[in-house]
Design a protein around this motif. Structure first.
Motif, PDB file in Angstrom:
ATOM      1  N   HIS A  70       0.741  -1.195   0.051  1.00 53.72           N
ATOM      2  CA  HIS A  70       0.155   0.071  -0.034  1.00 53.72           C
ATOM      3  C   HIS A  70       0.983   0.990  -0.082  1.00 53.72           C
ATOM      4  O   HIS A  70       1.733   1.428   0.865  1.00 53.72           O
ATOM      5  CB  HIS A  70      -0.759   0.002   1.023  1.00 53.72           C
ATOM      6  CG  HIS A  70      -2.014   1.087   1.276  1.00 53.72           C
ATOM      7  ND1 HIS A  70      -3.366   0.758   0.435  1.00 53.72           N
ATOM      8  CD2 HIS A  70      -2.043   2.358   1.798  1.00 53.72           C
ATOM      9  CE1 HIS A  70      -3.615   1.951   0.729  1.00 53.72           C
ATOM     10  NE2 HIS A  70      -3.041   2.967   1.276  1.00 53.72           N
ATOM     11  N   LEU A  71       0.659   1.997  -1.124  1.00 55.01           N
ATOM     12  CA  LEU A  71       1.800   2.986  -1.352  1.00 55.01           C
ATOM     13  C   LEU A  71       1.397   4.391  -1.031  1.00 55.01           C
ATOM     14  O   LEU A  71       1.982   5.387  -0.893  1.00 55.01           O
ATOM     15  CB  LEU A  71       2.143   3.154  -2.735  1.00 55.01           C
ATOM     16  CG  LEU A  71       2.502   1.792  -3.515  1.00 55.01           C
ATOM     17  CD1 LEU A  71       2.688   1.790  -4.739  1.00 55.01           C
ATOM     18  CD2 LEU A  71       3.889   1.399  -2.602  1.00 55.01           C
ATOM     19  N   TRP A  72      -0.136   4.671  -1.039  1.00 55.70           N
ATOM     20  CA  TRP A  72      -0.720   6.078  -0.787  1.00 55.70           C
ATOM     21  C   TRP A  72      -1.737   5.971   0.455  1.00 55.70           C
ATOM     22  O   TRP A  72      -2.575   5.417   0.354  1.00 55.70           O
ATOM     23  CB  TRP A  72      -1.511   6.325  -2.043  1.00 55.70           C
ATOM     24  CG  TRP A  72      -1.978   7.758  -2.179  1.00 55.70           C
ATOM     25  CD1 TRP A  72      -2.491   8.637  -1.226  1.00 55.70           C
ATOM     26  CD2 TRP A  72      -1.705   8.657  -3.311  1.00 55.70           C
ATOM     27  NE1 TRP A  72      -2.791   9.787  -1.794  1.00 55.70           N
ATOM     28  CE2 TRP A  72      -2.092   9.909  -2.874  1.00 55.70           C
ATOM     29  CE3 TRP A  72      -1.007   8.378  -4.692  1.00 55.70           C
ATOM     30  CZ2 TRP A  72      -2.079  11.065  -4.020  1.00 55.70           C
ATOM     31  CZ3 TRP A  72      -1.096   9.502  -5.438  1.00 55.70           C
ATOM     32  CH2 TRP A  72      -1.512  10.679  -5.148  1.00 55.70           C
ATOM     33  N   PRO A  73      -1.225   6.559   1.582  1.00 51.81           N
ATOM     34  CA  PRO A  73      -1.844   6.461   2.910  1.00 51.81           C
ATOM     35  C   PRO A  73      -3.428   7.001   2.649  1.00 51.81           C
ATOM     36  O   PRO A  73      -3.623   8.088   1.954  1.00 51.81           O
ATOM     37  CB  PRO A  73      -1.377   7.458   3.883  1.00 51.81           C
ATOM     38  CG  PRO A  73       0.242   7.140   3.376  1.00 51.81           C
ATOM     39  CD  PRO A  73      -0.016   7.319   1.662  1.00 51.81           C
ATOM     40  N   VAL A  74      -4.235   6.168   3.214  1.00 48.83           N
ATOM     41  CA  VAL A  74      -5.725   6.845   2.979  1.00 48.83           C
ATOM     42  C   VAL A  74      -5.843   8.231   3.401  1.00 48.83           C
ATOM     43  O   VAL A  74      -5.335   8.450   4.674  1.00 48.83           O
ATOM     44  CB  VAL A  74      -6.706   5.585   3.883  1.00 48.83           C
ATOM     45  CG1 VAL A  74      -8.155   6.167   3.869  1.00 48.83           C
ATOM     46  CG2 VAL A  74      -6.540   4.161   3.200  1.00 48.83           C
ATOM     47  N   GLY A  75      -6.507   9.131   2.838  1.00 46.24           N
ATOM     48  CA  GLY A  75      -6.881  10.485   3.163  1.00 46.24           C
ATOM     49  C   GLY A  75      -5.757  11.496   2.843  1.00 46.24           C
ATOM     50  O   GLY A  75      -5.654  12.820   3.061  1.00 46.24           O
ATOM     51  N   ALA A  76      -4.365  10.930   2.457  1.00 44.23           N
ATOM     52  CA  ALA A  76      -3.314  11.736   2.443  1.00 44.23           C
ATOM     53  C   ALA A  76      -3.598  12.576   1.012  1.00 44.23           C
ATOM     54  O   ALA A  76      -4.063  11.752   0.049  1.00 44.23           O
ATOM     55  CB  ALA A  76      -2.113  10.819   2.306  1.00 44.23           C
ATOM     56  N   LYS A  77      -2.933  13.833   0.856  1.00 44.11           N
ATOM     57  CA  LYS A  77      -2.861  14.268  -0.496  1.00 44.11           C
ATOM     58  C   LYS A  77      -1.835  13.710  -1.364  1.00 44.11           C
ATOM     59  O   LYS A  77      -2.065  14.022  -2.622  1.00 44.11           O
ATOM     60  CB  LYS A  77      -2.740  15.998  -0.126  1.00 44.11           C
ATOM     61  CG  LYS A  77      -3.953  16.484   0.653  1.00 44.11           C
ATOM     62  CD  LYS A  77      -3.847  17.766   0.448  1.00 44.11           C
ATOM     63  CE  LYS A  77      -5.140  18.328   1.451  1.00 44.11           C
ATOM     64  NZ  LYS A  77      -5.188  19.818   1.272  1.00 44.11           N
ATOM     65  N   VAL A  78      -0.712  13.274  -0.874  1.00 46.22           N
ATOM     66  CA  VAL A  78       0.034  12.763  -1.817  1.00 46.22           C
ATOM     67  C   VAL A  78       0.692  11.625  -0.868  1.00 46.22           C
ATOM     68  O   VAL A  78       0.682  11.452   0.207  1.00 46.22           O
ATOM     69  CB  VAL A  78       1.295  13.768  -1.950  1.00 46.22           C
ATOM     70  CG1 VAL A  78       0.684  14.899  -2.560  1.00 46.22           C
ATOM     71  CG2 VAL A  78       2.043  14.276  -0.436  1.00 46.22           C
TER      72      VAL A  78
END
Length: 177
Positions: free
Chosen positions: A146-154
C-alpha cells in the motif's frame, strides 16, 4: 510445473482475449511498453493494518513471469485515479518456499481463502472466463504494497502491507506438490 504452466496459460488467454477486444489496431502497431497488458480487471475490498475495510479496489493485472501476476491497484476506474497499491499473485509453491513463516503471516495472504468469501469479482469478461481466472488465482498467495496512505493528499513514503480481509495466520506453510 504443470500447475505453473496452467496458471500462466489461463492468465495469458484472458489477457490475449481482452486485449484483442479493447486495444485499437493503431495501438497494437506501436512499440510495446511495460505498461501494456494490464487487462485482467478484478475488484476486491482490502483490510488495512488498523483493521478497517476499504475499497473496493480495482486491480488491473498481467502475468510478468510464469508464476507471478502483477497488479496495479486503484480506488476507482477514473482515468486519473491514483495508483495506491501494487499487488502480486505468486504461485503458492514459489511464495511459500521463498519466505519465512513469519514473513508470510505478516505480509502474505491465501487467495483461495479470499476468493471463497465471495468478495472478489473478475470484471470485463464472460462468467465462464471469470470463473477460470478466479480458479487460477486461488492457486496463488498475495502480497500487497500500500503506497498512498488513506486520506493523504500525496504519497509520503509510508508503505504498509494490508492482508486480505479473510487472512488467517498459519502455524506451518504448506507447500503444494
Amino acid at each position: 510445473m504443470k500447475r505453473n504452466f496452467h496458471l500462466v496459460a489461463t492468465f495469458g488467454v484472458a489477457i490475449f482475449l481482452t486485449s484483442c477486444m479493447t486495444t485499437p489496431l493503431v495501438a497494437q502497431e506501436k512499440a510495446r511498453t511495460p505498461a501494456e497488458g494490464y487487462n485482467i480487471h478484478v475488484i476486491a475490498p482490502h483490510r488495512h493494518e488498523d483493521g478497517t475495510v476499504h475499497g473496493p479496489y480495482h486491480h488491473y493485472c498481467k502475468p510478468i513471469k510464469p508464476e507471478i501476476l502483477q497488479c496495479m491497484v486503484f480506488l476507482s476506474t477514473d482515468p486519473n485515479a491514483e495508483l495506491v497499491e501494487i499487488e502480486y499473485f505468486i504461485d503458492k509453491k514459489l511464495a511459500r518456499s521463498s519466505v519465512t513463516l513469519e514473513q508470510w503471516n505478516k505480509h502474505f495472504h491465501d487467495h483461495a481463502e479470499e476468493i471463497a468469501t465471495g468478495r472478489v469479482q473478475v470484471l470485463d469478461v464472460s462468467p465462464e472466463k471469470a470463473k477460470e481466472i478466479a480458479e487460477a488465482a486461488s492457486k496463488t498467495d498475495g502480497i500487497i504494497f500500500h503506497l498512498w496512505p488513506v486520506g493523504a493528499k500525496v504519497p509520503n513514503g509510508e508503505v504498509t502491507f494490508p492482508p486480505a480481509i479473510s487472512h488467517k495466520p498459519v502455524k506451518k506453510l504448506e507447500i503444494p506438490e
